[in-house]
Design a protein around this motif. Structure first.
Motif, mmCIF file in Angstrom:
data_model
loop_
_atom_site.group_PDB
_atom_site.id
_atom_site.type_symbol
_atom_site.label_atom_id
_atom_site.label_comp_id
_atom_site.label_asym_id
_atom_site.label_seq_id
_atom_site.Cartn_x
_atom_site.Cartn_y
_atom_site.Cartn_z
ATOM 1 N N ALA A 129 0.854 -1.046 0.047
ATOM 2 C CA ALA A 129 -0.078 -0.030 0.019
ATOM 3 C C ALA A 129 0.874 1.100 -0.006
ATOM 4 O O ALA A 129 0.335 2.227 -0.583
ATOM 5 C CB ALA A 129 -0.829 -0.002 1.186
ATOM 6 N N ARG A 130 1.947 1.114 0.744
ATOM 7 C CA ARG A 130 2.894 2.441 0.563
ATOM 8 C C ARG A 130 3.535 2.559 -0.560
ATOM 9 O O ARG A 130 3.692 3.756 -1.192
ATOM 10 C CB ARG A 130 3.863 2.406 1.774
ATOM 11 C CG ARG A 130 4.884 3.407 1.903
ATOM 12 C CD ARG A 130 5.561 3.642 3.040
ATOM 13 N NE ARG A 130 6.485 4.600 3.439
ATOM 14 C CZ ARG A 130 7.112 4.950 4.328
ATOM 15 N NH1 ARG A 130 6.838 4.422 5.498
ATOM 16 N NH2 ARG A 130 8.005 6.049 4.378
ATOM 17 N N ARG A 131 3.788 1.609 -1.435
ATOM 18 C CA ARG A 131 4.442 1.629 -2.589
ATOM 19 C C ARG A 131 3.431 2.184 -3.569
ATOM 20 O O ARG A 131 3.915 3.244 -4.425
ATOM 21 C CB ARG A 131 5.008 0.338 -3.081
ATOM 22 C CG ARG A 131 6.551 0.010 -2.301
ATOM 23 C CD ARG A 131 7.019 -1.063 -3.334
ATOM 24 N NE ARG A 131 6.056 -2.318 -3.408
ATOM 25 C CZ ARG A 131 6.281 -3.238 -2.628
ATOM 26 N NH1 ARG A 131 7.045 -3.207 -1.560
ATOM 27 N NH2 ARG A 131 5.410 -4.406 -2.623
ATOM 28 N N ILE A 132 2.316 1.681 -3.383
ATOM 29 C CA ILE A 132 1.372 2.235 -4.433
ATOM 30 C C ILE A 132 1.068 3.833 -4.149
ATOM 31 O O ILE A 132 0.616 4.432 -5.027
ATOM 32 C CB ILE A 132 -0.064 1.673 -4.066
ATOM 33 C CG1 ILE A 132 0.034 0.236 -4.591
ATOM 34 C CG2 ILE A 132 -1.276 2.241 -4.671
ATOM 35 C CD1 ILE A 132 -1.140 -0.884 -4.355
ATOM 36 N N ALA B 54 -6.315 8.546 -1.578
ATOM 37 C CA ALA B 54 -6.132 8.050 -2.911
ATOM 38 C C ALA B 54 -7.435 8.365 -3.751
ATOM 39 O O ALA B 54 -7.255 8.968 -4.839
ATOM 40 C CB ALA B 54 -6.090 6.468 -2.946
ATOM 41 N N VAL B 55 -8.725 8.362 -3.077
ATOM 42 C CA VAL B 55 -9.783 8.952 -3.832
ATOM 43 C C VAL B 55 -9.910 10.300 -4.068
ATOM 44 O O VAL B 55 -10.104 10.778 -5.252
ATOM 45 C CB VAL B 55 -11.032 8.509 -2.904
ATOM 46 C CG1 VAL B 55 -12.479 9.116 -3.716
ATOM 47 C CG2 VAL B 55 -11.239 6.824 -2.942
ATOM 48 N N ALA B 56 -9.518 11.144 -3.080
ATOM 49 C CA ALA B 56 -9.429 12.563 -3.351
ATOM 50 C C ALA B 56 -8.501 12.934 -4.530
ATOM 51 O O ALA B 56 -8.639 13.856 -5.453
ATOM 52 C CB ALA B 56 -9.125 13.275 -1.991
ATOM 53 N N HIS B 57 -7.307 12.253 -4.324
ATOM 54 C CA HIS B 57 -6.269 12.624 -5.499
ATOM 55 C C HIS B 57 -6.652 12.228 -6.994
ATOM 56 O O HIS B 57 -6.527 12.950 -7.724
ATOM 57 C CB HIS B 57 -5.061 11.618 -5.188
ATOM 58 C CG HIS B 57 -3.855 12.041 -5.774
ATOM 59 N ND1 HIS B 57 -2.724 11.302 -5.741
ATOM 60 C CD2 HIS B 57 -3.371 13.153 -6.549
ATOM 61 C CE1 HIS B 57 -1.587 11.956 -6.670
ATOM 62 N NE2 HIS B 57 -2.350 12.979 -6.863
ATOM 63 N N GLY C 158 -0.478 7.112 4.871
ATOM 64 C CA GLY C 158 -0.970 8.403 5.694
ATOM 65 C C GLY C 158 -1.794 8.971 4.631
ATOM 66 O O GLY C 158 -2.347 8.780 3.588
ATOM 67 N N GLY C 159 -2.352 9.949 5.116
ATOM 68 C CA GLY C 159 -3.379 10.657 4.329
ATOM 69 C C GLY C 159 -3.077 12.205 3.869
ATOM 70 O O GLY C 159 -4.037 12.712 3.403
ATOM 71 N N PRO D 228 -7.395 4.082 6.599
ATOM 72 C CA PRO D 228 -8.368 4.752 6.377
ATOM 73 C C PRO D 228 -8.272 5.998 5.518
ATOM 74 O O PRO D 228 -8.898 6.413 4.631
ATOM 75 C CB PRO D 228 -8.966 4.956 7.437
ATOM 76 C CG PRO D 228 -8.756 3.726 8.454
ATOM 77 C CD PRO D 228 -7.143 3.644 8.203
ATOM 78 N N ALA D 229 -7.284 6.824 6.329
ATOM 79 C CA ALA D 229 -6.779 8.272 5.820
ATOM 80 C C ALA D 229 -6.214 8.006 4.301
ATOM 81 O O ALA D 229 -6.420 8.613 3.465
ATOM 82 C CB ALA D 229 -5.913 8.616 6.708
ATOM 83 N N ALA D 230 -5.350 6.973 4.108
ATOM 84 C CA ALA D 230 -4.813 6.692 2.705
ATOM 85 C C ALA D 230 -5.664 6.405 1.780
ATOM 86 O O ALA D 230 -5.542 6.992 0.661
ATOM 87 C CB ALA D 230 -3.751 5.549 3.198
ATOM 88 N N MET D 231 -6.752 5.591 2.182
ATOM 89 C CA MET D 231 -7.870 5.213 1.193
ATOM 90 C C MET D 231 -8.384 6.599 0.793
ATOM 91 O O MET D 231 -8.950 6.687 -0.427
ATOM 92 C CB MET D 231 -8.885 4.384 1.821
ATOM 93 C CG MET D 231 -8.317 2.909 2.054
ATOM 94 S SD MET D 231 -9.322 1.906 2.841
ATOM 95 C CE MET D 231 -10.768 1.731 1.477
#
Length: 247
Positions: free
Chosen positions: A50-53, A113-116, A81-82, A107-110
């Motif tokens: 997940a961090r690499r992604i 990703a969507v916001a980005h 992280g977020g 949760p913050a990372a998800m």
């Protein structure tokens, strides 16, 4: 002698049964520990992926231009992280943003990703920062039962004139380093994801050639030094003033 032999035999059998019980419990606990280690290793592997992604989603290099230098980095407090940042040049304009999702971890990372992804999509067809953030806010509020929100600063810099149009959604104000070090005047507005009818105001500034614009999240100001003292805003501004210049 027979009674004594029977007692010794019974005691031996009782000792063997007790030993077998202990071995059984050790084996059961060992299996549980092994299963826990396997689960922990799997979770750790998934978090590293997940961090690499997350790192792959962020820009890697500065735009290929002689009049512009952009640098950014992200160091999560946990495995992921977020925080987010992005920048690209389109039609002679530099689009850039920095944001911070409330909370930490997966949760913050998800949400990040969507916001980005939404920001990239919206920025491809719109160049007014306030309209981009307003549309992002409506999308974020549409499916936000958890009440998660993010602070965001979005700017569009005309590279030929130095005219900067920007909108701030509850984020820390950037620092402009030129002849002096000062915060860029920025209205706070409402963070993204709280109210679907929130209004966002756009602002403008003229960025002189040779200036540096320093954007950061509260991960900088809340970090602690070796003496366990928070860096705070004042020390962050001092660091920005000593970091050099960029065109």
């Amino acid at each position: 002698v027979r009674k004594m032999m029977r007692r010794i035999l019974l005691m031996t059998l009782a000792g063997l049964l007790f030993l077998l019980l202990i071995l059984h419990r050790f084996a059961r606990n060992g299996k549980r520990l092994w299963e826990a280690d396997v689960r922990q290793a799997r979770i750790g592997s998934e978090l590293r992926i997940a961090r690499r992604i997350q790192e792959e989603m962020l820009p890697k290099s500065s735009p290929d231009r002689d009049d512009l230098t952009v640098r950014g980095f992200l160091t999560p407090a946990k495995e992921v992280g977020g925080d987010l940042f992005d920048y690209f040049v389109r039609d002679g304009k530099l689009f850039f943003c920095i944001g911070d999702v409330c909370g930490k971890g997966v949760p913050a990372a998800m949400v990040m990703a969507v916001a980005h992804s939404l920001l990239q999509m919206l920025s491809e067809r719109e160049e007014a920062p306030a309209r981009i953030i307003a549309e992002l806010n409506r999308e974020a509020c549409r499916s936000n039962a958890s009440g998660t929100f993010l602070t965001l600063f979005l700017g569009v810099l005309d590279l030929s004139t130095g005219r900067l149009r920007y909108c701030n959604a509850g984020h820390d104000r950037p620092v402009l380093v030129g002849d002096s070090v000062e915060e860029l005047p920025a209205l706070a507005n409402v963070p993204v994801g709280l109210f679907d009818d929130a209004a966002y105001q756009e602002q403008e500034a003229l960025i002189a050639s040779g200036s540096l614009l320093f954007l950061y999240t509260d991960g900088v100001t809340e970090s602690k030094d070796v003496d366990r003292r928070p860096y705070g805003r004042v020390r962050a501004l001092a660091a920005a003033g000593c970091s050099g210049r960029a065109a």
